[in-house]
Motif scaffolding. Structure first.
Motif, PDB file in Angstrom:
ATOM      1  N   ASN A 272       0.547  -0.997   0.106  1.00 46.57           N
ATOM      2  CA  ASN A 272       0.135  -0.469  -0.296  1.00 46.57           C
ATOM      3  C   ASN A 272       0.825   1.091   0.355  1.00 46.57           C
ATOM      4  O   ASN A 272       0.353   1.968  -0.546  1.00 46.57           O
ATOM      5  CB  ASN A 272      -1.313  -0.209   1.306  1.00 46.57           C
ATOM      6  CG  ASN A 272      -1.596  -0.805   1.419  1.00 46.57           C
ATOM      7  OD1 ASN A 272      -1.994  -1.982   0.384  1.00 46.57           O
ATOM      8  ND2 ASN A 272      -1.902  -1.209   2.386  1.00 46.57           N
ATOM      9  N   VAL A 273       1.898   1.309   1.159  1.00 47.02           N
ATOM     10  CA  VAL A 273       2.989   2.001   1.173  1.00 47.02           C
ATOM     11  C   VAL A 273       3.241   2.950  -0.889  1.00 47.02           C
ATOM     12  O   VAL A 273       3.448   3.351  -1.097  1.00 47.02           O
ATOM     13  CB  VAL A 273       4.182   2.270   1.665  1.00 47.02           C
ATOM     14  CG1 VAL A 273       5.164   3.209   2.066  1.00 47.02           C
ATOM     15  CG2 VAL A 273       3.215   2.017   3.115  1.00 47.02           C
ATOM     16  N   ILE A 274       4.386   1.264  -0.743  1.00 46.35           N
ATOM     17  CA  ILE A 274       4.329   1.279  -2.639  1.00 46.35           C
ATOM     18  C   ILE A 274       3.528   2.068  -3.461  1.00 46.35           C
ATOM     19  O   ILE A 274       4.012   2.745  -4.589  1.00 46.35           O
ATOM     20  CB  ILE A 274       5.558   0.526  -3.217  1.00 46.35           C
ATOM     21  CG1 ILE A 274       6.301  -0.210  -1.802  1.00 46.35           C
ATOM     22  CG2 ILE A 274       5.259  -0.038  -4.496  1.00 46.35           C
ATOM     23  CD1 ILE A 274       6.801  -1.628  -2.414  1.00 46.35           C
ATOM     24  N   ALA A 275       2.464   1.499  -3.484  1.00 48.86           N
ATOM     25  CA  ALA A 275       1.021   1.778  -4.734  1.00 48.86           C
ATOM     26  C   ALA A 275       1.702   3.727  -4.544  1.00 48.86           C
ATOM     27  O   ALA A 275       0.869   4.526  -5.600  1.00 48.86           O
ATOM     28  CB  ALA A 275      -0.244   1.400  -4.443  1.00 48.86           C
ATOM     29  N   ALA A 276       0.904   4.126  -3.119  1.00 45.00           N
ATOM     30  CA  ALA A 276       0.911   5.494  -2.840  1.00 45.00           C
ATOM     31  C   ALA A 276       1.883   6.137  -3.209  1.00 45.00           C
ATOM     32  O   ALA A 276       1.948   7.383  -3.532  1.00 45.00           O
ATOM     33  CB  ALA A 276       0.829   5.264  -1.298  1.00 45.00           C
ATOM     34  N   LEU A 277       3.449   6.126  -2.973  1.00 49.80           N
ATOM     35  CA  LEU A 277       4.084   6.104  -2.939  1.00 49.80           C
ATOM     36  C   LEU A 277       4.450   6.118  -4.590  1.00 49.80           C
ATOM     37  O   LEU A 277       4.861   7.467  -4.483  1.00 49.80           O
ATOM     38  CB  LEU A 277       5.579   5.525  -2.781  1.00 49.80           C
ATOM     39  CG  LEU A 277       7.134   6.286  -2.765  1.00 49.80           C
ATOM     40  CD1 LEU A 277       7.622   7.732  -2.681  1.00 49.80           C
ATOM     41  CD2 LEU A 277       8.400   5.188  -3.299  1.00 49.80           C
ATOM     42  N   CYS A 278       4.244   6.045  -5.648  1.00 52.96           N
ATOM     43  CA  CYS A 278       4.403   5.914  -6.393  1.00 52.96           C
ATOM     44  C   CYS A 278       3.083   7.199  -7.697  1.00 52.96           C
ATOM     45  O   CYS A 278       4.069   6.863  -8.957  1.00 52.96           O
ATOM     46  CB  CYS A 278       4.046   4.205  -7.449  1.00 52.96           C
ATOM     47  SG  CYS A 278       5.958   2.988  -7.422  1.00 52.96           S
ATOM     48  N   LEU A 279       2.421   6.817  -6.445  1.00 53.75           N
ATOM     49  CA  LEU A 279       1.186   7.917  -7.930  1.00 53.75           C
ATOM     50  C   LEU A 279       1.492   9.033  -6.977  1.00 53.75           C
ATOM     51  O   LEU A 279       1.450  10.348  -7.832  1.00 53.75           O
ATOM     52  CB  LEU A 279       0.199   7.089  -7.026  1.00 53.75           C
ATOM     53  CG  LEU A 279      -0.611   5.702  -7.346  1.00 53.75           C
ATOM     54  CD1 LEU A 279      -2.389   5.609  -6.632  1.00 53.75           C
ATOM     55  CD2 LEU A 279      -0.459   5.991  -9.175  1.00 53.75           C
ATOM     56  N   LEU A 280       1.829   9.307  -5.709  1.00 54.74           N
ATOM     57  CA  LEU A 280       2.244  10.310  -5.241  1.00 54.74           C
ATOM     58  C   LEU A 280       3.537  11.202  -6.325  1.00 54.74           C
ATOM     59  O   LEU A 280       3.500  12.776  -6.380  1.00 54.74           O
ATOM     60  CB  LEU A 280       2.617  11.225  -4.136  1.00 54.74           C
ATOM     61  CG  LEU A 280       1.403  10.849  -3.918  1.00 54.74           C
ATOM     62  CD1 LEU A 280       2.062  10.384  -1.410  1.00 54.74           C
ATOM     63  CD2 LEU A 280       0.551  11.581  -3.215  1.00 54.74           C
ATOM     64  N   VAL A 281       4.276  10.620  -6.214  1.00 55.88           N
ATOM     65  CA  VAL A 281       5.954  10.652  -7.073  1.00 55.88           C
ATOM     66  C   VAL A 281       5.185  10.723  -8.844  1.00 55.88           C
ATOM     67  O   VAL A 281       5.711  11.734  -9.447  1.00 55.88           O
ATOM     68  CB  VAL A 281       6.882   9.564  -7.026  1.00 55.88           C
ATOM     69  CG1 VAL A 281       8.116  10.415  -8.176  1.00 55.88           C
ATOM     70  CG2 VAL A 281       7.363   9.652  -5.338  1.00 55.88           C
ATOM     71  N   GLY A 282       4.707  10.297  -9.213  1.00 56.08           N
ATOM     72  CA  GLY A 282       4.246  10.042 -10.337  1.00 56.08           C
ATOM     73  C   GLY A 282       3.050  11.114 -10.652  1.00 56.08           C
ATOM     74  O   GLY A 282       3.544  12.108 -11.907  1.00 56.08           O
ATOM     75  N   ALA A 283       2.727  11.958  -9.781  1.00 54.13           N
ATOM     76  CA  ALA A 283       1.496  12.713  -9.876  1.00 54.13           C
ATOM     77  C   ALA A 283       2.667  13.791 -10.529  1.00 54.13           C
ATOM     78  O   ALA A 283       1.753  14.892 -11.158  1.00 54.13           O
ATOM     79  CB  ALA A 283       0.569  13.367  -8.337  1.00 54.13           C
ATOM     80  N   ARG A 284       3.723  14.540  -9.726  1.00 55.80           N
ATOM     81  CA  ARG A 284       4.252  15.913 -10.070  1.00 55.80           C
ATOM     82  C   ARG A 284       4.307  15.320 -11.817  1.00 55.80           C
ATOM     83  O   ARG A 284       5.071  17.077 -12.047  1.00 55.80           O
ATOM     84  CB  ARG A 284       5.785  14.860  -9.185  1.00 55.80           C
ATOM     85  CG  ARG A 284       7.308  16.159  -9.750  1.00 55.80           C
ATOM     86  CD  ARG A 284       6.797  16.911  -8.523  1.00 55.80           C
ATOM     87  NE  ARG A 284       7.431  18.353  -9.012  1.00 55.80           N
ATOM     88  CZ  ARG A 284       7.723  18.609  -7.090  1.00 55.80           C
ATOM     89  NH1 ARG A 284       8.580  17.844  -6.378  1.00 55.80           N
ATOM     90  NH2 ARG A 284       9.023  20.041  -7.275  1.00 55.80           N
TER      91      ARG A 284
ATOM     92  N   GLY B 121       4.028   5.591 -12.748  1.00 57.59           N
ATOM     93  CA  GLY B 121       3.776   4.961 -11.786  1.00 57.59           C
ATOM     94  C   GLY B 121       2.651   4.623 -11.966  1.00 57.59           C
ATOM     95  O   GLY B 121       2.825   2.982 -11.012  1.00 57.59           O
ATOM     96  N   LEU B 122       1.856   4.011 -12.487  1.00 59.99           N
ATOM     97  CA  LEU B 122       1.211   2.805 -13.006  1.00 59.99           C
ATOM     98  C   LEU B 122       1.953   1.482 -12.571  1.00 59.99           C
ATOM     99  O   LEU B 122       2.544   0.160 -12.091  1.00 59.99           O
ATOM    100  CB  LEU B 122       0.190   2.940 -13.556  1.00 59.99           C
ATOM    101  CG  LEU B 122      -0.968   3.667 -12.981  1.00 59.99           C
ATOM    102  CD1 LEU B 122      -2.423   3.850 -13.489  1.00 59.99           C
ATOM    103  CD2 LEU B 122      -1.699   3.091 -11.443  1.00 59.99           C
TER     104      LEU B 122
END
Length: 192
Positions: free
Chosen positions: A20-32, A41-42
C-alpha cells in the motif's frame, strides 16, 4: 494484552502494508510529472507491489505460508529474490522507456533498500514495514517539501503495531526505519 489494542495494531499493520505504501508513493511521485508520470507510476505499482503481493498470496493460498506479512524469516529469504527480480525488470523498462529521472531513482531506491534488507534478513528479522514507510516518506520529503517529513510521525505508530503484534522487536522496527531512510533517501536524491 488488550483486544482493542491488538485490533488497532492489526489495522495499522494492514493499512500501512508495504504494498500500500509503495502504491501511494508511486502515484504521488508520478503525479509530479502529469499523466505520463502517473502512467509510469502505475507500471511501477505493477512490478514493485502487484507482482510481489500476487506471488505471496499465491504461495499463501497453496498453504505454504501462514500470512502475507511473512512473519517467518525463512519465507522472506525465498520471496525477496522474486521481488528483487520484479523491481529490476521495472527499473530496466523505466530506464529504456525514458521515464522521468526521479521516477527511475524512486525504483532504484526501492531496489537498493530491498537489496540491503535481504542479507540482514538471513540472521535478523528487520522490519520491512518500517523500512518501506520511512524510505517512502524520505523520498516524498526530498521531492515535494521538507514539510512532508512531518508525516514521519507515522513511523513510530507502525513500529508500535509491529511490536505489539509480536511480529518484530522494537529494535527491529527502529533498524528498519533507519535503513529505509538512510538507503532510499540518498539513492533517490541522485535523480533529483
Amino acid at each position: 494484552m488488550s483486544p482493542a489494542s491488538d485490533r488497532i495494531a492489526r489495522a495499522v499493520t494492514d493499512i500501512v502494508d508495504p504494498k500500500n505504501v509503495i502504491a501511494a508513493l508511486c502515484l504521488l511521485v508520478g503525479a509530479r510529472y502529469g499523466w505520463p508520470g502517473l502512467g509510469w507510476g502505475l507500471l511501477a505499482i505493477v512490478f514493485c507491489a502487484g507482482i510481489p503481493i500476487t506471488y505471496i498470496v499465491v504461495r499463501e493460498g497453496e498453504g505454504r505460508w501462514a500470512n502475507r506479512h511473512l512473519t517467518d524469516r525463512s519465507r522472506r529469504m525465498v520471496v525477496i529474490p522474486v521481488i528483487l527480480a520484479s523491481v529490476t525488470i521495472c527499473l530496466t523498462v523505466m530506464h529504456l522507456g525514458g521515464a522521468p529521472t526521479p521516477m527511475i531513482s524512486m525504483v532504484a531506491a526501492m531496489l537498493a533498500t530491498l537489496a540491503a534488507i535481504w542479507p540482514i534478513t538471513r540472521w535478523w528479522k528487520i522490519s520491512v514495514h518500517t523500512a518501506v514507510l520511512a524510505g517512502a516518506l524520505t523520498m516524498l520529503g526530498l521531492l515535494y517539501s521538507p514539510w512532508w517529513l512531518i508525516s514521519a510521525l507515522l513511523v513510530p505508530v507502525v513500529a508500535w503495531s509491529r511490536a505489539r503484534l509480536r511480529d518484530h522487536t522494537p529494535w527491529q522496527t527502529i533498524a528498519g526505519a533507519a535503513l529505509g531512510a538512510l538507503v532510499a533517501g540518498p539513492v533517490f536524491a541522485i535523480g533529483l
